[in-house]
Every structure is written in C-alpha cells, then in structure tokens.
Design an enzyme around this catalytic site. Structure first.
Site, PDB file in Angstrom:
ATOM      1  N   VAL A 255     -88.279 -68.952 -10.825  1.00 52.42           N
ATOM      2  CA  VAL A 255     -89.012 -69.310 -12.045  1.00 52.42           C
ATOM      3  C   VAL A 255     -90.516 -69.052 -11.874  1.00 52.42           C
ATOM      4  O   VAL A 255     -91.159 -68.455 -12.745  1.00 52.42           O
ATOM      5  CB  VAL A 255     -88.748 -70.791 -12.432  1.00 52.42           C
ATOM      6  CG1 VAL A 255     -89.555 -71.170 -13.665  1.00 52.42           C
ATOM      7  CG2 VAL A 255     -87.264 -71.025 -12.677  1.00 52.42           C
TER       8      VAL A 255
ATOM      9  N   LYS B  82     -85.374 -80.324 -14.213  1.00 55.59           N
ATOM     10  CA  LYS B  82     -84.492 -81.242 -14.973  1.00 55.59           C
ATOM     11  C   LYS B  82     -83.970 -82.368 -14.112  1.00 55.59           C
ATOM     12  O   LYS B  82     -83.772 -83.486 -14.588  1.00 55.59           O
ATOM     13  CB  LYS B  82     -83.321 -80.505 -15.621  1.00 55.59           C
ATOM     14  CG  LYS B  82     -82.473 -79.681 -14.659  1.00 55.59           C
ATOM     15  CD  LYS B  82     -82.861 -78.270 -14.788  1.00 55.59           C
ATOM     16  CE  LYS B  82     -82.570 -77.383 -13.646  1.00 55.59           C
ATOM     17  NZ  LYS B  82     -82.068 -76.095 -13.997  1.00 55.59           N
TER      18      LYS B  82
ATOM     19  N   GLU C 260     -90.338 -78.177 -21.310  1.00 58.58           N
ATOM     20  CA  GLU C 260     -89.447 -77.364 -22.152  1.00 58.58           C
ATOM     21  C   GLU C 260     -88.443 -76.570 -21.315  1.00 58.58           C
ATOM     22  O   GLU C 260     -87.273 -76.433 -21.685  1.00 58.58           O
ATOM     23  CB  GLU C 260     -90.313 -76.404 -22.991  1.00 58.58           C
ATOM     24  CG  GLU C 260     -89.565 -75.591 -24.013  1.00 58.58           C
ATOM     25  CD  GLU C 260     -88.903 -76.461 -25.085  1.00 58.58           C
ATOM     26  OE1 GLU C 260     -89.626 -77.020 -25.907  1.00 58.58           O
ATOM     27  OE2 GLU C 260     -87.664 -76.562 -25.074  1.00 58.58           O
TER      28      GLU C 260
ATOM     29  N   GLY D  94     -83.237 -73.217 -20.339  1.00 60.47           N
ATOM     30  CA  GLY D  94     -84.047 -72.031 -20.049  1.00 60.47           C
ATOM     31  C   GLY D  94     -85.034 -71.676 -21.141  1.00 60.47           C
ATOM     32  O   GLY D  94     -85.943 -72.442 -21.453  1.00 60.47           O
TER      33      GLY D  94
ATOM     34  N   ILE E   4     -84.682 -71.423 -24.327  1.00 65.81           N
ATOM     35  CA  ILE E   4     -84.474 -71.947 -25.687  1.00 65.81           C
ATOM     36  C   ILE E   4     -85.457 -73.075 -25.993  1.00 65.81           C
ATOM     37  O   ILE E   4     -85.519 -74.056 -25.249  1.00 65.81           O
ATOM     38  CB  ILE E   4     -83.039 -72.512 -25.849  1.00 65.81           C
ATOM     39  CG1 ILE E   4     -82.005 -71.449 -25.499  1.00 65.81           C
ATOM     40  CG2 ILE E   4     -82.815 -73.044 -27.256  1.00 65.81           C
ATOM     41  CD1 ILE E   4     -80.569 -71.970 -25.501  1.00 65.81           C
TER      42      ILE E   4
ATOM     43  N   GLY F 191     -79.962 -64.913 -10.045  1.00 62.89           N
ATOM     44  CA  GLY F 191     -81.017 -65.932 -10.157  1.00 62.89           C
ATOM     45  C   GLY F 191     -80.688 -67.034 -11.147  1.00 62.89           C
ATOM     46  O   GLY F 191     -81.567 -67.793 -11.544  1.00 62.89           O
TER      47      GLY F 191
ATOM     48  N   GLU G  57     -78.678 -72.769  -9.159  1.00 57.37           N
ATOM     49  CA  GLU G  57     -79.620 -73.616  -8.423  1.00 57.37           C
ATOM     50  C   GLU G  57     -79.541 -73.266  -6.947  1.00 57.37           C
ATOM     51  O   GLU G  57     -78.576 -72.632  -6.491  1.00 57.37           O
ATOM     52  CB  GLU G  57     -79.264 -75.089  -8.618  1.00 57.37           C
ATOM     53  CG  GLU G  57     -79.362 -75.570 -10.044  1.00 57.37           C
ATOM     54  CD  GLU G  57     -80.768 -75.419 -10.633  1.00 57.37           C
ATOM     55  OE1 GLU G  57     -81.721 -75.994 -10.099  1.00 57.37           O
ATOM     56  OE2 GLU G  57     -80.901 -74.704 -11.640  1.00 57.37           O
TER      57      GLU G  57
ATOM     58  N   LYS H 122     -79.534 -82.132 -17.950  1.00 59.65           N
ATOM     59  CA  LYS H 122     -80.072 -81.650 -19.231  1.00 59.65           C
ATOM     60  C   LYS H 122     -79.543 -82.510 -20.388  1.00 59.65           C
ATOM     61  O   LYS H 122     -80.265 -82.797 -21.345  1.00 59.65           O
ATOM     62  CB  LYS H 122     -79.680 -80.185 -19.426  1.00 59.65           C
ATOM     63  CG  LYS H 122     -80.333 -79.267 -18.377  1.00 59.65           C
ATOM     64  CD  LYS H 122     -79.628 -77.928 -18.314  1.00 59.65           C
ATOM     65  CE  LYS H 122     -80.281 -77.005 -17.301  1.00 59.65           C
ATOM     66  NZ  LYS H 122     -79.487 -75.801 -17.037  1.00 59.65           N
TER      67      LYS H 122
HETATM   68  P1  NAP Z   1     -86.362 -71.342  -6.135  1.00 57.58           P
HETATM   69  O1  NAP Z   1     -86.154 -69.893  -6.449  1.00 57.58           O
HETATM   70  O2  NAP Z   1     -85.614 -71.929  -4.992  1.00 57.58           O
HETATM   71  O3  NAP Z   1     -87.936 -71.552  -5.902  1.00 57.58           O
HETATM   72  C1  NAP Z   1     -88.479 -72.740  -5.389  1.00 57.58           C
HETATM   73  C2  NAP Z   1     -89.906 -72.444  -4.945  1.00 57.58           C
HETATM   74  O4  NAP Z   1     -90.501 -73.649  -4.487  1.00 57.58           O
HETATM   75  C3  NAP Z   1     -90.003 -71.456  -3.778  1.00 57.58           C
HETATM   76  O5  NAP Z   1     -91.129 -70.631  -3.950  1.00 57.58           O
HETATM   77  C4  NAP Z   1     -90.194 -72.355  -2.557  1.00 57.58           C
HETATM   78  O6  NAP Z   1     -90.919 -71.709  -1.518  1.00 57.58           O
HETATM   79  C5  NAP Z   1     -91.007 -73.461  -3.156  1.00 57.58           C
HETATM   80  N1  NAP Z   1     -90.842 -74.747  -2.479  1.00 57.58           N
HETATM   81  C6  NAP Z   1     -89.729 -75.529  -2.437  1.00 57.58           C
HETATM   82  N2  NAP Z   1     -89.968 -76.645  -1.740  1.00 57.58           N
HETATM   83  C7  NAP Z   1     -91.274 -76.589  -1.349  1.00 57.58           C
HETATM   84  C8  NAP Z   1     -92.113 -77.437  -0.587  1.00 57.58           C
HETATM   85  N3  NAP Z   1     -91.674 -78.610  -0.114  1.00 57.58           N
HETATM   86  N4  NAP Z   1     -93.401 -77.057  -0.398  1.00 57.58           N
HETATM   87  C9  NAP Z   1     -93.852 -75.887  -0.898  1.00 57.58           C
HETATM   88  N5  NAP Z   1     -93.106 -75.029  -1.622  1.00 57.58           N
HETATM   89  C10 NAP Z   1     -91.832 -75.385  -1.835  1.00 57.58           C
HETATM   90  O7  NAP Z   1     -86.040 -72.238  -7.402  1.00 57.58           O
HETATM   91  P2  NAP Z   1     -86.089 -71.801  -8.945  1.00 57.58           P
HETATM   92  O8  NAP Z   1     -84.773 -71.245  -9.350  1.00 57.58           O
HETATM   93  O9  NAP Z   1     -87.320 -71.032  -9.218  1.00 57.58           O
HETATM   94  O10 NAP Z   1     -86.156 -73.249  -9.636  1.00 57.58           O
HETATM   95  C11 NAP Z   1     -87.357 -73.975  -9.677  1.00 57.58           C
HETATM   96  C12 NAP Z   1     -87.201 -75.138 -10.646  1.00 57.58           C
HETATM   97  O11 NAP Z   1     -86.930 -74.631 -11.944  1.00 57.58           O
HETATM   98  C13 NAP Z   1     -86.055 -76.102 -10.326  1.00 57.58           C
HETATM   99  O12 NAP Z   1     -86.410 -77.395 -10.733  1.00 57.58           O
HETATM  100  C14 NAP Z   1     -84.940 -75.582 -11.208  1.00 57.58           C
HETATM  101  O13 NAP Z   1     -83.974 -76.583 -11.511  1.00 57.58           O
HETATM  102  C15 NAP Z   1     -85.705 -75.199 -12.434  1.00 57.58           C
HETATM  103  N6  NAP Z   1     -85.093 -74.207 -13.304  1.00 57.58           N
HETATM  104  C16 NAP Z   1     -84.568 -73.074 -12.788  1.00 57.58           C
HETATM  105  C17 NAP Z   1     -84.025 -72.114 -13.630  1.00 57.58           C
HETATM  106  C18 NAP Z   1     -83.438 -70.820 -13.113  1.00 57.58           C
HETATM  107  O14 NAP Z   1     -82.927 -70.043 -13.921  1.00 57.58           O
HETATM  108  N7  NAP Z   1     -83.533 -70.527 -11.808  1.00 57.58           N
HETATM  109  C19 NAP Z   1     -84.016 -72.349 -15.012  1.00 57.58           C
HETATM  110  C20 NAP Z   1     -84.559 -73.548 -15.513  1.00 57.58           C
HETATM  111  C21 NAP Z   1     -85.108 -74.459 -14.648  1.00 57.58           C
HETATM  112  P3  NAP Z   1     -90.333 -70.394  -0.780  1.00 57.58           P
HETATM  113  O15 NAP Z   1     -90.354 -69.298  -1.821  1.00 57.58           O
HETATM  114  O16 NAP Z   1     -91.292 -70.117   0.323  1.00 57.58           O
HETATM  115  O17 NAP Z   1     -88.963 -70.750  -0.344  1.00 57.58           O
HETATM  116  N1  HSE Z   2     -78.947 -73.209 -12.706  1.00 53.28           N
HETATM  117  C1  HSE Z   2     -79.302 -73.387 -14.066  1.00 53.28           C
HETATM  118  C2  HSE Z   2     -78.259 -72.751 -14.947  1.00 53.28           C
HETATM  119  C3  HSE Z   2     -80.653 -72.788 -14.322  1.00 53.28           C
HETATM  120  O1  HSE Z   2     -77.409 -72.005 -14.439  1.00 53.28           O
HETATM  121  O2  HSE Z   2     -78.263 -72.991 -16.146  1.00 53.28           O
HETATM  122  C4  HSE Z   2     -81.203 -73.117 -15.686  1.00 53.28           C
HETATM  123  O3  HSE Z   2     -81.531 -74.457 -15.801  1.00 53.28           O
END
Ligand code: NAP
Ligand code: HSE
Length: 431
Positions: free
Chosen positions: A15, A106, A130, A135, A137, A188, A191, A206
């Site tokens: 993200v 979330k 949001e 995502g 929406i 991607g 989770e 959610k």
């Molecule tokens: P991700 O790809 O695992 O990214 C997490 C990031 O946070 C990475 O850059 C990681 O560093 C960093 N990080 C984690 N713990 C840390 C710490 N203790 N200190 C410093 N940096 C730290 O996760 P993501 O998919 O982007 O998701 C992030 C958030 O958005 C979550 O809350 C998720 O539920 C939410 N979300 C995700 C999506 C989706 O489609 N993926 C959609 C909606 C909401 P490194 O890169 O060095 O590992």
């Molecule tokens: N892992 C979540 C999903 C990311 O698949 O919907 C979006 O919140």
C-alpha cells in the site's frame, strides 16, 4: 504556491508503495486540488536495504517509526504498516502531538477504533481510514457524511478481495484452492498472514467498522461471528450453481430488536443479486437505508494503487483541513447496543452429508431434522455406494436449531460425516 504539507509514512510495502507512486505521478493535480504540495519527508520500514522504487529518495528512509511520528518535518502521519502494535501506539502519539493521521489498518480500527476516535476528537485532529474498508471504494465517507441524514437498516458486503478472487476462480475455472491463494498473494491482495483473509477475519474487521458507522454504535471485531472459506469445496460450488446460487464470503450487519447482528461467513447468494456479479478481487458494499433505498458501492477491494488511491484521497482531505485549521466529520457512537447471538439468526441452510447408500437413511435424517424443528425444502442424493451424499436445503430455520441438528446427525449411524453446512441467503437475507 509555496505551501508544503509534509508526510511521514509508517511502512512502505504494497500500500505504501502505491501511495508513493500516486503522489509522484499525480503531483501537479494533487497540488492544485489541495492548495499545497504534498511531500514525503520521512518513511519508516523494517528493511532499509530494500529497493523502494524511484518515487522515494533513500535519504527519507529510517527504521524508527517513532522518529517519523515525532519529527518536526512531519505534519501528517500515514500509517500503512499494519498490525495493532506498534501501529496503535504510533497513531496515539501522532494524535497527541496534534498531527492528523491517515491509516489503512482495519485490524487496528476494528479493535481500537472507539479509543482512537476519542483520542482524535480530544486532540481536535483528523483520523481518516477510508482505505481500511474495501480498498479503493469510497464507503467510509458515504456512511459518515452522505448518509448522515438517513437511517441505515442493513449493510451486506463482499469485503475481502483475496477470498472473492479465490472463490471466483474456483467457480469459473474449477481451480484448486491452494494454487489460487498463491496467486492472490503474488498479486498483493492478501494480508502478510493470509489466514486473516481466508479465515474471514479481515472481512470481519471491515464489517465491524461498517456496522459501527451504520448504526452509530461500537462494534468490535470480536463481536462479529466469523467463518472463513477454507472448507468450501468444489461440490459446494457445484450444488450452489445447480440451485441458482454462487458462493460468496459475505459480511452482513443489521439491527434486529435493537440489537446488532453482525456476521461474516461464506453463503449461497442468488445469482440474480447484484453482489453475485462481483468477481475477482473486486469488493462491493450493498446498503439498505430507509430514505435512500438500496445503494451499491463497487470497485477494486485490494492491491497497491487501488488502496493507495483511497489513502491519498484521505491525505488530501486532512491536508485541506489542516490548511483551514478545520477538521472533518467525526464518528457518532451515541447508541450503545447489544450484540445479537448468532444462535438467534433465522435463515436457510444447505447441508451436505456423507451417508450410507441404503433404504431408510433419508427417513432417519428427516426425523432428526423434524425433531429440531428444521423443515426440509429440497433433498436429493449425489453419488452411489461409498461416495453417496445427501444434499439438503432447509426452509428458514433458527441457527441454534440447525446447530443442534448437526450435532445430532453426527450421532446417526448411517451418516458417516457432515461434510458441509452453509447459510443460504435469499434476496432479503436472514434476520
Ligand atoms: P506490507 O506490504 O506487508 O507492508 C508493510 C510495510 O510496513 C513494509 O514496508 C514494512 O517494512 C513496514 N513495517 C512493518 N512493521 C514495521 C515496523 N515495526 N517498523 C517499521 N516498518 C514496519 O503490507 P500492506 O499490504 O502494504 O498493508 C499495509 C496496511 O494496509 C495493513 O494494515 C493492511 O491491512 C492494509 N491494507 C492493505 C491492502 C492491500 O491490498 N494490501 C488493502 C487495504 C488495506 P519492510 O518493507 O521493510 O518489510
Ligand atoms: N487482504 C485484503 C483483501 C486487502 O484481500 O481484501 C484489502 O483490505
């Protein structure tokens, strides 16, 4: 134009990477719309050696997220690291310092939202989330702002992109569950721990957030009855298709007798329902409101740029408020409500039984159902001999009775196994 709003990002993974890309690519329009330039001045990650792409200068990267929150050159904190700790403490600290926060988290909001909203209110700054639900929406703002004058009666959503992607490919291609989960991770959507997706917990988070907004109350993730898609089989999908349904992981929230019923589980959904057409990683939220009627919000539910779009929208919103020393709409949680136990749900059920293939078995099974006040709408046999199965669809029945029926069927000698039990939601959904 010489005003600059400085952003401190906590995390730069899927993200965060999407956010950085959008901020760089759309910079001119974003500056014009915001009335200030948005500049990422600090980014905390775990591994500073990872390539973060051209949108981020190496000099802004640190491994200390608290340093980012407290830095003088950070005006707005963007939390995209995930998890409850340290994210929750970092957000609280940012709010204490009077810095608005945008988060996609979330899990955190669904567990600690009430306390975080209160902290934001006390500090007089924005907490925007949001991206935490569905995502790309726009659904948080419509619930909080556009529908503020209406009375929301029910929210039904496909709230998880990973599971909708898996179920779609299993339905349309007969694909294997494990292989498709791997694809969802590579794209991607999933989770970092994909059991949060397939186990229904991500959708439950959610659903808790949406229920809180819909009914002006506090619903936490632990209040949500949660079942995942791990045990959905090709047979379940085939039976659903034959009966005119698709299987979807649904989040359903409604108020019955002044109590909130809130549940996430796979369900048979009529192919004619608008949510049945939601395929792949797309999400949709179907809202029934007294004055507005039926609304459906639809779009990509996961992934770097779709989620990044929602985060950047929030960042612009809070930046505009910061420039005007204003703040956005706050949550109203003025109506304490009890949670309705799942046992009180009334809906239809599909039950698949592995049975002995001999005379009298159907009568035995029917007796057990009758004893528990569960009436059969349809029944037929699949397979022969050792692979004989009975497929049952019930009329509306009480969940507590259905559970007692399943327990009793386990003790019937001609029933080798209760292979599947899934709720069947009609156009109006169970209540
Ligand atoms: P991700 O790809 O695992 O990214 C997490 C990031 O946070 C990475 O850059 C990681 O560093 C960093 N990080 C984690 N713990 C840390 C710490 N203790 N200190 C410093 N940096 C730290 O996760 P993501 O998919 O982007 O998701 C992030 C958030 O958005 C979550 O809350 C998720 O539920 C939410 N979300 C995700 C999506 C989706 O489609 N993926 C959609 C909606 C909401 P490194 O890169 O060095 O590992
Ligand atoms: N892992 C979540 C999903 C990311 O698949 O919907 C979006 O919140």
């Amino acid at each position: 134009m010489d005003r600059v709003i400085r952003l401190g990002m906590l995390g730069c993974g899927t993200v965060g990477g999407g956010v950085a890309t959008i901020l760089a690519r759309e910079a001119d329009d974003i500056t014009a719309r915001t009335g200030a330039k948005l500049e990422i001045t600090r980014v905390a990650v775990r591994d500073p050696g990872k390539d973060r792409g051209p949108a981020l200068a190496d000099s802004v990267v640190t491994t200390d997220p608290m340093e980012v929150v407290e830095a003088e050159d950070v005006d707005v904190v963007v939390e995209v690291m995930g998890g409850r700790r340290p994210a929750g403490d970092l957000i609280r600290r940012a709010l204490e310092l009077g810095k608005p926060v945008v988060t996609a988290n979330k899990e955190l909001v669904a567990h600690e939202g009430a306390e975080l909203y209160a902290a934001a209110r006390a500090a007089g700054v924005d907490l925007a989330y949001e991206a935490a639900v569905a995502g790309a929406i726009p659904i948080i703002k419509p619930m909080k702002e556009s529908l503020a004058g209406d009375h929301v009666q029910r929210v039904v959503g496909i709230l998880n992109g990973t599971t909708n992607y898996i179920l779609t490919r299993m339905t349309e291609e007969g694909a294997d569950y494990d292989e498709v989960l791997g694809d969802a991770q590579a794209l991607g959507y999933a989770e970092s721990d994909p059991t949060a997706d397939v186990g229904g917990h991500d959708a439950a988070a959610k659903c808790a957030i949406l229920a809180s907004l819909a009914f002006d109350t506090t619903v936490r993730q632990e209040d949500v009855f949660t079942a995942g898609i791990e045990s959905v089989t090709a047979t379940d999908i085939r039976v659903a298709d034959r009966l005119g349904y698709v299987i979807k992981l649904l989040g359903i929230a409604s108020v019955v007798d002044d109590r909130v019923g809130v549940r996430v589980h796979p369900a048979f959904l009529p192919k004619t329902h608008p949510l049945a057409a939601v395929r792949g990683s797309y999400n949709a939220v179907f809202v029934q409101a007294r004055a507005a009627g039926e609304l459906m919000f639809y779009g990509p539910g996961a992934g770097a740029e779709p989620t990044g779009s929602a985060v950047v929208g929030d960042v612009i919103d809070v930046a505009r408020n910061l420039l005007q020393t204003a703040r956005g709409a706050t949550e109203s949680q003025h109506r304490p409500m009890e949670i309705r136990p799942i046992e009180e749900l009334t809906t239809q059920y599909y039950v698949l039984l592995d049975v002995e293939d001999r005379a009298g078995v159907l009568a035995q099974v029917a007796t057990v159902l009758g004893d528990h006040d569960v009436s059969i709408a349809q029944v037929w046999q699949e397979g022969r001999g050792d692979s004989a199965q009975l497929v049952l669809v019930t009329h509306q029945a009480r969940e507590g009775n259905l559970r007692a029926t399943v327990d009793a069927l386990d003790g019937v000698s001609s029933v080798r196994n209760v292979a599947s039990v899934l709720r069947v939601e009609s156009e109006v959904f169970g209540s």
